[in-house]
Design a protein around this motif. Structure first.
Motif, PDB file in Angstrom:
ATOM      1  N   CYS A  47       0.853  -1.181   0.000  1.00 34.91           N
ATOM      2  CA  CYS A  47       0.000   0.000   0.000  1.00 34.91           C
ATOM      3  C   CYS A  47       0.888   1.229   0.000  1.00 34.91           C
ATOM      4  N   LEU A  48       0.672   2.114  -0.969  1.00 34.30           N
ATOM      5  CA  LEU A  48       1.428   3.358  -1.061  1.00 34.30           C
ATOM      6  C   LEU A  48       0.534   4.566  -0.775  1.00 34.30           C
ATOM      7  N   LEU A  52      -0.963   5.549   2.204  1.00 40.69           N
ATOM      8  CA  LEU A  52      -1.025   6.081   3.565  1.00 40.69           C
ATOM      9  C   LEU A  52       0.329   6.681   3.945  1.00 40.69           C
ATOM     10  N   ASN A  53       0.448   7.161   5.142  1.00 45.09           N
ATOM     11  CA  ASN A  53       1.682   7.815   5.591  1.00 45.09           C
ATOM     12  C   ASN A  53       2.894   6.899   5.546  1.00 45.09           C
ATOM     13  N   LYS A  54       2.687   5.612   5.812  1.00 45.28           N
ATOM     14  CA  LYS A  54       3.782   4.647   5.843  1.00 45.28           C
ATOM     15  C   LYS A  54       3.513   3.530   4.839  1.00 45.28           C
ATOM     16  N   GLU A  55       4.466   3.247   3.980  1.00 44.84           N
ATOM     17  CA  GLU A  55       4.354   2.135   3.034  1.00 44.84           C
ATOM     18  C   GLU A  55       4.353   0.829   3.815  1.00 44.84           C
ATOM     19  N   ASP A  56       3.402  -0.068   3.505  1.00 42.66           N
ATOM     20  CA  ASP A  56       3.305  -1.332   4.222  1.00 42.66           C
ATOM     21  C   ASP A  56       2.645  -2.369   3.328  1.00 42.66           C
TER      22      ASP A  56
END
Length: 86
Positions: free
Chosen positions: A62-63, A65-69
């Motif tokens: 996932c790109l 949100l604030n943090k890539e995860d």
């Protein structure tokens, strides 16, 4: 994106792993049966423009949100602030 299933619809309410209830008709339906004309695509990671690099098990990044995860493509994103339909 793969072929849509009933559990990809906003009108689907799951009962167990293989079936659920259509919120429009009230009828019991199998998840893998053909979708109807009332199909309304539910927000899931797999249909978001920020879901990238899915593998064979549909686990991707996932790109949005604030943090890539990492995330599952089938994850319900109805409350995700970053979800944007492709």
């Amino acid at each position: 994106m793969s072929k849509s299933k009933h559990n990809d619809c906003l009108n689907f309410s799951p009962v167990d792993a293989s079936k659920g209830i259509c919120r429009i008709t009230g009828s019991m339906i199998n998840i893998d049966s053909e979708v109807c004309s009332k199909f309304d695509l539910a927000p899931k990671c797999r249909n978001c423009e920020y879901f990238k690099k899915p593998d064979k098990d549909e686990i991707g990044i996932c790109l949005g949100l604030n943090k890539e995860d990492w995330t599952f493509g089938d994850l319900n994103a109805i409350t995700c602030k970053g979800h944007k339909f492709k």
